[in-house]
Motif scaffolding. Structure first.
Motif, PDB file in Angstrom:
ATOM      1  N   GLN A  20       0.846  -1.190   0.000  1.00  0.00           N
ATOM      2  CA  GLN A  20       0.000   0.000   0.000  1.00  0.00           C
ATOM      3  C   GLN A  20       0.884   1.244   0.000  1.00  0.00           C
ATOM      4  O   GLN A  20       1.651   1.466   0.940  1.00  0.00           O
ATOM      5  CB  GLN A  20      -0.932   0.055   1.233  1.00  0.00           C
ATOM      6  N   ILE A  21       0.750   2.076  -1.025  1.00  0.00           N
ATOM      7  CA  ILE A  21       1.401   3.389  -1.046  1.00  0.00           C
ATOM      8  C   ILE A  21       0.307   4.396  -1.345  1.00  0.00           C
ATOM      9  O   ILE A  21      -0.410   4.256  -2.339  1.00  0.00           O
ATOM     10  CB  ILE A  21       2.535   3.431  -2.094  1.00  0.00           C
ATOM     11  N   ASP A  22       0.155   5.364  -0.476  1.00  0.00           N
ATOM     12  CA  ASP A  22      -0.957   6.314  -0.514  1.00  0.00           C
ATOM     13  C   ASP A  22      -2.256   5.565  -0.152  1.00  0.00           C
ATOM     14  O   ASP A  22      -2.267   4.352   0.035  1.00  0.00           O
ATOM     15  CB  ASP A  22      -1.066   7.005  -1.892  1.00  0.00           C
ATOM     16  N   LYS A  23      -3.332   6.301  -0.020  1.00  0.00           N
ATOM     17  CA  LYS A  23      -4.599   5.680   0.392  1.00  0.00           C
ATOM     18  C   LYS A  23      -5.255   4.928  -0.766  1.00  0.00           C
ATOM     19  O   LYS A  23      -4.832   5.041  -1.915  1.00  0.00           O
ATOM     20  CB  LYS A  23      -5.543   6.771   0.910  1.00  0.00           C
ATOM     21  N   PHE A  24      -6.316   4.200  -0.440  1.00  0.00           N
ATOM     22  CA  PHE A  24      -7.045   3.449  -1.464  1.00  0.00           C
ATOM     23  C   PHE A  24      -8.105   4.314  -2.126  1.00  0.00           C
ATOM     24  O   PHE A  24      -8.767   5.112  -1.468  1.00  0.00           O
ATOM     25  CB  PHE A  24      -7.718   2.216  -0.844  1.00  0.00           C
ATOM     26  N   THR A  25      -8.270   4.117  -3.427  1.00  0.00           N
ATOM     27  CA  THR A  25      -9.410   4.718  -4.130  1.00  0.00           C
ATOM     28  C   THR A  25     -10.545   3.695  -4.105  1.00  0.00           C
ATOM     29  O   THR A  25     -10.352   2.550  -3.685  1.00  0.00           O
ATOM     30  CB  THR A  25      -9.053   5.059  -5.591  1.00  0.00           C
ATOM     31  N   ASP A  26     -11.710   4.096  -4.594  1.00  0.00           N
ATOM     32  CA  ASP A  26     -12.867   3.198  -4.526  1.00  0.00           C
ATOM     33  C   ASP A  26     -12.730   1.954  -5.402  1.00  0.00           C
ATOM     34  O   ASP A  26     -13.394   0.950  -5.166  1.00  0.00           O
ATOM     35  CB  ASP A  26     -14.138   3.956  -4.944  1.00  0.00           C
TER      36      ASP A  26
END
Lengths: 346, 346
Positions: free
Chosen positions: B207-213
């Motif tokens: 995981q790099i940066d947050k998750f998108t939908d």
């Protein structure tokens, strides 16, 4: 499984061998007798198994008289010479090295994928596949059964324990050198017997095993060829890049697949839920995905980060993690023996 | 390049900002005057640049009066508010954050790939692409020019410095905790502002940066969308999996590409030899391939492990490594400004 077996373990002091002993005990493998064999150099040393002390004996052809099951993980050269000798004396050999894997008369088995191949063992030898291959095919098989599989592109993030006890120690030493601001010494990785050695602490090394003439490493060619053999799919397209990372145990794999049929992410989830040996860890709201530090010493193969390719409805991404010394080696070997006992083949 | 510029650096104390200052000096960027801007919290602190001390000033709209070139790397929220204010006052803004990257009126530039896009800057703002994207497109462009490019599948091995100074410190602390046999504490990675934190020492985090939908992370979507924008190829298929590894600086990428035309490995070598900003490191007999510890503090993008897909003559593997703080951020920003000066656009 009431039948009890006379077991020989060849290479018990290695990283895989010691996990094999743990799993024999933990899983209550039905043992009538057990002996531990090694090179002349290790013979005479004491080894503890299930609370009792054993003396390691030098492995010789005669050592396998009366043995039902011989578990080999002492390097390809030892298996080449002694596995046929063990088989000749009536033992079933489960070999952890790469020596016999591509022999057409030697089944290469991941029980969840091709257990049926255990029915025909012309040489008395069964090969345990390469660690990075086992976890990948275990995770892909349930998907392949439902939707077909045409192509696999895998990039690995492999732990140092796959290169043995000396590589684990090297990562520890280099980390301490790094922390102390000292020069980092490299003597083992990427391949002890190769010309050059590079630090693994704070680095990644895109070489596992030596190079073949076609530019791929042997590790990459193992993933390509063994996947096709285990899945009995010579037409399957497999492309691999194998990379060592500074992790102790637990191989991670970024896998891109193309299916024969279109599918949805939910259908891939459904195919993996309750699949044998697979644990789905995929919930982005909870930041749940597999990671090697949480897979160490665990038996399952963990799968997460499942996404459909935005450009191709038959394309999917998966992130697959498992302990390379367990499902990738020792556990799969024991599971092969357990499957044979269940199927009355041993 | 005799013209001298009035320069403002916004976010000079960050991991990228300090590299930007180093490169301005090293590359003898033609500076008439320079000022250092930051939030009110950092204002008043002293900062050294080229042997002289400067006081950091609070960044306000008026700070940009008389500025020719404003280099932003203080987070998207700062750029959102102040980049238009700087542009309104006549400055050319080169923004290192993701805020304006996908704005159709903001060119997103890697000079080796789309330098011509600098001719039209409707908002006075140029965006510097995501670190992992820059090194990939820089390496793929020379190949694409000769053989066309239809598909890219990339798995990254990204260094902690991409997540800032706090992440570098976290890797150091966790390594020391690990070496001392203590519990490893995680507070920064994978994303400081996200709910859960996981150790990076002896681990890899997918995981790099947050998750998108859609299940992809923002980092993965940046690689997908920015690659298409920089290459001006909306039809190009790009699939990405972004993974953090315990490396200080230097992003590595395992890239699988499909070309429009068939090619040979030698032709790919030839396309990359002497390509701007690219250093070919590919000699398997000498175990020569790129690695992040050797790329740290170096300007080039290194390419190696070039192999043709065994199942597809249009398929190739590459292993691409570059310092994410340099070509991936600070260096590329300065190169954009240098290209504009050379082309009399600044």
């Amino acid at each position: 499984m009431t039948k009890k077996l006379n077991v020989a373990v060849v290479g018990a002091t290695g990283a895989v061998g010691s996990k094999m002993m743990e799993k024999l005990i933990e899983r209550k493998f039905p043992i009538a007798s057990i002996k531990f064999l090694a090179s002349a150099r290790s013979a005479g040393k004491q080894i503890e198994f299930n609370g009792e002390n054993y003396t390691i004996e030098e492995a010789k052809p005669e050592s396998f008289e009366g043995i039902d099951l011989a578990l080999f993980s002492a390097g390809g050269a030892v298996s080449e010479v002694l596995a046929p000798e063990a088989a000749k004396r009536g033992a079933i050999v489960i070999d952890n090295t790469s020596h016999f894997r591509m022999d057409p008369e030697v089944p290469l088995v991941v029980p969840e994928v091709n257990r049926h191949a255990l029915k025909t063992i012309p040489k008395g030898i069964i090969a345990n596949p390469n660690c990075s291959t086992i976890q990948m095919v275990a995770a892909l098989q349930p998907i392949r059964e439902k939707f077909g599989l045409t192509k696999v592109v895998v990039s690995t993030y492999q732990a140092v324990s796959g290169s043995g006890v000396a590589a684990i120690e090297e990562l520890r030493e280099q980390s301490a050198q790094w922390d102390a601001g000292k020069n980092v010494e490299a003597k083992v990785l990427p391949v002890k017997s190769d010309k050059k050695h590079y630090p693994i602490a704070r680095n990644v090394i895109p070489q596992i095993d030596k190079f073949t003439d076609n530019g791929f490493t042997y590790e990459e060619m193992k993933m390509i060829n063994e996947t096709k053999k285990i899945m009995e799919a010579p037409e399957l397209k497999v492309a691999a890049t194998c990379v060592r990372v500074p992790v102790v145990s637990g191989h991670s794999e970024s896998v891109y697949i193309e299916l024969e049929q279109e599918a949805t992410v939910q259908q891939i989830f459904d195919a993996l839920t309750d699949a044998p040996g697979i644990v789905l860890q995929d919930d982005i709201r909870e930041q749940l995905y597999p990671m090697p530090i949480f897979a160490e010493n665990e038996e399952p193969t963990y799968v997460g980060r499942i996404r459909q390719d935005l450009d191709n409805k038959k394309g999917f991404h998966l992130w697959i993690v498992s302990d390379n010394l367990l499902k990738g080696a020792a556990l799969n070997s024991i599971q092969i023996a357990e499957a044979m006992l269940e199927d009355h083949l041993l």
